[in-house]
Scaffold this active site. Structure first.
Site, PDB file in Angstrom:
ATOM      1  N   ASP A  48       0.831  -1.204   0.000  1.00  0.00           N
ATOM      2  CA  ASP A  48       0.000   0.000   0.000  1.00  0.00           C
ATOM      3  C   ASP A  48       0.867   1.256   0.000  1.00  0.00           C
ATOM      4  O   ASP A  48       0.586   2.220   0.716  1.00  0.00           O
ATOM      5  CB  ASP A  48      -0.945  -0.005   1.202  1.00  0.00           C
ATOM      6  CG  ASP A  48      -2.061   1.026   1.072  1.00  0.00           C
ATOM      7  OD1 ASP A  48      -2.322   1.483  -0.055  1.00  0.00           O
ATOM      8  OD2 ASP A  48      -2.663   1.380   2.107  1.00  0.00           O
ATOM      9  N   HIS A  87      -3.311   0.089  11.597  1.00  0.00           N
ATOM     10  CA  HIS A  87      -2.765  -1.201  11.191  1.00  0.00           C
ATOM     11  C   HIS A  87      -1.254  -1.147  11.016  1.00  0.00           C
ATOM     12  O   HIS A  87      -0.651  -0.073  10.979  1.00  0.00           O
ATOM     13  CB  HIS A  87      -3.397  -1.645   9.863  1.00  0.00           C
ATOM     14  CG  HIS A  87      -3.323  -0.584   8.800  1.00  0.00           C
ATOM     15  ND1 HIS A  87      -4.371   0.254   8.511  1.00  0.00           N
ATOM     16  CD2 HIS A  87      -2.310  -0.199   7.970  1.00  0.00           C
ATOM     17  CE1 HIS A  87      -4.015   1.099   7.561  1.00  0.00           C
ATOM     18  NE2 HIS A  87      -2.775   0.838   7.205  1.00  0.00           N
ATOM     19  N   ARG A 190       0.256  13.311  10.747  1.00  0.00           N
ATOM     20  CA  ARG A 190      -1.030  13.056  10.108  1.00  0.00           C
ATOM     21  C   ARG A 190      -1.502  11.691  10.590  1.00  0.00           C
ATOM     22  O   ARG A 190      -0.874  10.664  10.319  1.00  0.00           O
ATOM     23  CB  ARG A 190      -0.884  13.052   8.588  1.00  0.00           C
ATOM     24  CG  ARG A 190      -2.123  12.603   7.826  1.00  0.00           C
ATOM     25  CD  ARG A 190      -1.747  12.434   6.367  1.00  0.00           C
ATOM     26  NE  ARG A 190      -2.845  11.985   5.527  1.00  0.00           N
ATOM     27  CZ  ARG A 190      -3.122  10.711   5.267  1.00  0.00           C
ATOM     28  NH1 ARG A 190      -2.404   9.738   5.815  1.00  0.00           N
ATOM     29  NH2 ARG A 190      -4.108  10.391   4.465  1.00  0.00           N
ATOM     30  N   ASP A 192      -3.360   8.688  10.297  1.00  0.00           N
ATOM     31  CA  ASP A 192      -3.942   8.003   9.146  1.00  0.00           C
ATOM     32  C   ASP A 192      -4.971   6.969   9.584  1.00  0.00           C
ATOM     33  O   ASP A 192      -4.719   6.166  10.489  1.00  0.00           O
ATOM     34  CB  ASP A 192      -2.831   7.316   8.339  1.00  0.00           C
ATOM     35  CG  ASP A 192      -3.376   6.494   7.195  1.00  0.00           C
ATOM     36  OD1 ASP A 192      -3.848   7.104   6.219  1.00  0.00           O
ATOM     37  OD2 ASP A 192      -3.344   5.250   7.292  1.00  0.00           O
ATOM     38  N   GLU A 232      -6.890  12.664   9.637  1.00  0.00           N
ATOM     39  CA  GLU A 232      -7.353  12.367   8.285  1.00  0.00           C
ATOM     40  C   GLU A 232      -8.620  11.528   8.371  1.00  0.00           C
ATOM     41  O   GLU A 232      -8.574  10.369   8.787  1.00  0.00           O
ATOM     42  CB  GLU A 232      -6.267  11.608   7.500  1.00  0.00           C
ATOM     43  CG  GLU A 232      -6.652  11.292   6.071  1.00  0.00           C
ATOM     44  CD  GLU A 232      -6.916   9.818   5.817  1.00  0.00           C
ATOM     45  OE1 GLU A 232      -7.208   9.472   4.665  1.00  0.00           O
ATOM     46  OE2 GLU A 232      -6.848   9.018   6.759  1.00  0.00           O
ATOM     47  N   HIS A 289      -2.617  11.805  -2.430  1.00  0.00           N
ATOM     48  CA  HIS A 289      -2.199  10.496  -2.935  1.00  0.00           C
ATOM     49  C   HIS A 289      -3.377   9.536  -3.051  1.00  0.00           C
ATOM     50  O   HIS A 289      -3.288   8.531  -3.760  1.00  0.00           O
ATOM     51  CB  HIS A 289      -1.141   9.903  -2.007  1.00  0.00           C
ATOM     52  CG  HIS A 289      -1.620   9.766  -0.593  1.00  0.00           C
ATOM     53  ND1 HIS A 289      -1.844  10.852   0.218  1.00  0.00           N
ATOM     54  CD2 HIS A 289      -1.926   8.674   0.147  1.00  0.00           C
ATOM     55  CE1 HIS A 289      -2.273  10.444   1.398  1.00  0.00           C
ATOM     56  NE2 HIS A 289      -2.348   9.128   1.380  1.00  0.00           N
ATOM     57  N   ASP A 290      -4.483   9.813  -2.352  1.00  0.00           N
ATOM     58  CA  ASP A 290      -5.657   8.948  -2.394  1.00  0.00           C
ATOM     59  C   ASP A 290      -6.664   9.361  -3.451  1.00  0.00           C
ATOM     60  O   ASP A 290      -7.721   8.742  -3.570  1.00  0.00           O
ATOM     61  CB  ASP A 290      -6.355   8.941  -1.028  1.00  0.00           C
ATOM     62  CG  ASP A 290      -5.631   8.069  -0.023  1.00  0.00           C
ATOM     63  OD1 ASP A 290      -4.939   7.132  -0.445  1.00  0.00           O
ATOM     64  OD2 ASP A 290      -5.749   8.336   1.190  1.00  0.00           O
ATOM     65  N   GLN A 342     -14.117   8.449  -4.112  1.00  0.00           N
ATOM     66  CA  GLN A 342     -13.191   9.446  -4.618  1.00  0.00           C
ATOM     67  C   GLN A 342     -12.963   9.220  -6.098  1.00  0.00           C
ATOM     68  O   GLN A 342     -13.223   8.135  -6.622  1.00  0.00           O
ATOM     69  CB  GLN A 342     -11.863   9.384  -3.860  1.00  0.00           C
ATOM     70  CG  GLN A 342     -11.035   8.151  -4.145  1.00  0.00           C
ATOM     71  CD  GLN A 342     -10.510   7.461  -2.909  1.00  0.00           C
ATOM     72  OE1 GLN A 342     -10.721   7.917  -1.806  1.00  0.00           O
ATOM     73  NE2 GLN A 342      -9.834   6.355  -3.097  1.00  0.00           N
ATOM     74  N   ARG A 395      -5.413   4.102  -7.824  1.00  0.00           N
ATOM     75  CA  ARG A 395      -4.856   5.341  -7.272  1.00  0.00           C
ATOM     76  C   ARG A 395      -3.500   5.680  -7.868  1.00  0.00           C
ATOM     77  O   ARG A 395      -3.056   6.824  -7.796  1.00  0.00           O
ATOM     78  CB  ARG A 395      -4.754   5.241  -5.743  1.00  0.00           C
ATOM     79  CG  ARG A 395      -6.108   5.308  -5.053  1.00  0.00           C
ATOM     80  CD  ARG A 395      -5.998   5.193  -3.566  1.00  0.00           C
ATOM     81  NE  ARG A 395      -5.476   3.892  -3.159  1.00  0.00           N
ATOM     82  CZ  ARG A 395      -5.221   3.555  -1.896  1.00  0.00           C
ATOM     83  NH1 ARG A 395      -5.410   4.427  -0.924  1.00  0.00           N
ATOM     84  NH2 ARG A 395      -4.769   2.352  -1.607  1.00  0.00           N
TER      85      ARG A 395
END
Length: 500
Positions: A48, A87, A190, A192, A232, A289-290, A342, A395
């Site tokens: 990821d 995670h 940030r 996440d 976020e 980036h997403d 998105q 993405r």
């Protein structure tokens, strides 16, 4: 206080290493006051793109080390880094030790299992009630060395195993990571995927009251380490408003879809509604980036959105037309959803032309808050369909790997020079330390104004004409510039001529 404009970038995709990214910030990107370096931990190129760290406390040596990160901070730039709380990688030492040793592992309890949440009892309705941003159910079967099999929560990917943030082992892991970031020169973290971090039976387990309680606790740990906290969360705009008072920064994720809605409809009415209530401790973005979030402006359950579902669909349709169908093919529809959350495309490609794109950036950069510009957007990049096709990850269409030659070429493009002129004004103009005001000019126009002692700056946009005008004064000097061509010329400060 004006804190300028921050960059959002992968070190390996803009420069190649953290040191080379720093060189760009000291050179052609010197007007940027900070940088959010996307995950640079071990490994930065996992399943990821770094958001699945196996070692969250170590800089991947292929990108550099903590001295490189501290060097950016030492030269006066604020560094933001990701604190991934939901995670870790299934290949992490902690998870592998738990699989090998079970209850004898010091990390026993750190990972969230099916039974941890449900106590061995769950009906179909309980399981399917959970909100998940990907298709399918959020569990993966893993086997211990003794043959015991466990259903481990994997909210995002099978290789991203969820942390039990309430267990002492999970909390100790997070606090170790926070210390490593603070010691490494990071100023802002940030947080996440925090919206998914607390699983509460009987709810959808996304941004619940229990989640907000955890955010308060996590923020206190970060503040103790001297870190500012950016949360976020892609969620209903009321949830953003609820979380804003609890932390230092939230994202203004509603701004991009509302700007796109204005381009589709020719009206700034919905955007103006948001400007009346948006939090001012916001990181303003257009793209990340997403991708380009749309869900953030839409409805949720029985709560109306800033735009409705049909208007959301119209934004997706306009993006599909602008990208020749690529955005529709690259975007993912989550489980139980009727449309993507998105748009997977670059913001310039969705805007369709340079003037429209610059208008959107002008609004973003001169709203209150802290503007952040994604590296692909900074260089006005188009969709990287080749990369997406090669990886199969939608993405990646917005995650181009720039060569030095491409960077040099794009920095000479008029639209990029115009954007950097806006960055320079946001960073340097004294009016930005003053007071902000805005008003509508008809159905399709907005005027944004900053006024300070002996200085003022005004941004006037029209979403029908796709026109932007920026003017300002500082003492006896003033300027006025229109569109891409006029703003590109502002990179020469001698063009700020004395006012008559």
């Amino acid at each position: 206080m004006n804190r300028g404009v921050h960059l959002l970038a992968y070190a390996d995709r803009l420069g190649g290493t953290i040191a080379r990214l720093s060189d760009l910030l000291d050179g052609p990107l010197s007007d940027l006051s900070g940088v959010h370096v996307l995950p640079f931990f071990v490994p930065f190129d996992g399943d990821d793109a770094g958001f699945d760290p196996s070692d969250h406390a170590t800089v991947d040596p292929r990108l550099g080390d903590w001295d490189d990160v501290r060097a950016i901070a030492a030269r006066g730039r604020e560094v933001t880094a990701d604190l991934i709380v939901n995670h870790v990688s299934a290949s992490s030492h902690e998870f592998q030790d738990w699989l090998a040793r079970g209850a004898d592992s010091p990390y026993d309890g750190m990972f969230l299992t099916f039974d941890t949440v449900f106590g061995g009892q769950a009906a179909e309705a309980d399981i399917t009630a959970f909100y998940r941003p990907r298709p399918g159910l959020p569990f993966t079967a893993y086997q211990h060395a003794d043959g015991t099999r466990r259903l481990v929560w994997t909210t995002f990917m099978e290789s991203q195993v969820d942390i039990d943030v309430h267990h002492p082992a999970g909390q100790a892991y997070l606090r170790r990571t926070i210390k490593a970031l603070a010691d490494g020169g990071v100023r802002i973290v940030r947080v996440d995927a925090v919206g998914y971090a607390v699983k509460t039976p009987g709810t959808d387990s996304f941004m619940t009251d229990q989640t907000l309680d955890f955010v308060r606790t996590l923020a206190s740990w970060c503040h103790e380490a001297g870190l500012e906290v950016l949360v976020e969360v892609h969620a209903h705009h009321t949830q953003q408003l609820a979380i804003a008072p609890l932390v230092d920064w939230v994202y203004d994720f509603a701004l991009p879809p509302l700007l796109l809605h204005a381009f589709v409809t020719g009206s700034v009415e919905r955007l103006a509604t948001w400007l009346e209530i948006r939090p001012h401790n916001a990181i303003t973005v257009l793209d990340t980036h997403d991708g380009i979030g749309v869900i953030d402006a839409g409805p949720s359950g029985d709560r109306p959105g800033l735009i409705d579902a049909d208007e959301m669909a119209a934004i997706f349709a306009a993006a599909e037309r602008a990208t020749g169908g690529e955005s529709a093919r690259a975007s993912v529809v989550p489980a139980w959803a009727s449309m993507p959350h998105q748009i997977n495309a670059t913001f310039p490609s969705v805007c369709g032309d340079d003037e429209t794109y610059l208008l959107a950036r002008a609004v973003q950069l001169f709203l209150p808050g802290l503007p952040q510009v994604y590296y692909v957007g900074l260089l006005a990049g188009g969709d990287d369909v080749g990369l997406w096709t090669a990886t199969g990850q939608g993405r990646d269409v917005n995650r181009h790997r720039y060569t030095d030659e491409e960077i040099d070429r794009d920095l000479r493009r008029p639209v990029v020079r115009a954007l950097l002129a806006l960055v320079r004004l946001r960073a340097r103009h004294r009016a930005l330390d003053g007071e902000f005001a805005w008003h509508r000019t008809g159905d399709s126009g907005l005027t944004l104004t900053w006024t300070g002692p002996e200085a003022s700056l005004q941004v006037v946009v029209d979403v029908v004409e796709r026109a932007v005008r920026v003017s300002g004064r500082d003492g006896d000097h003033g300027f006025e510039a229109h569109g891409v061509e006029g703003l590109a010329a502002l990179e020469d400060p001698t063009r700020l001529t004395p006012r008559s």
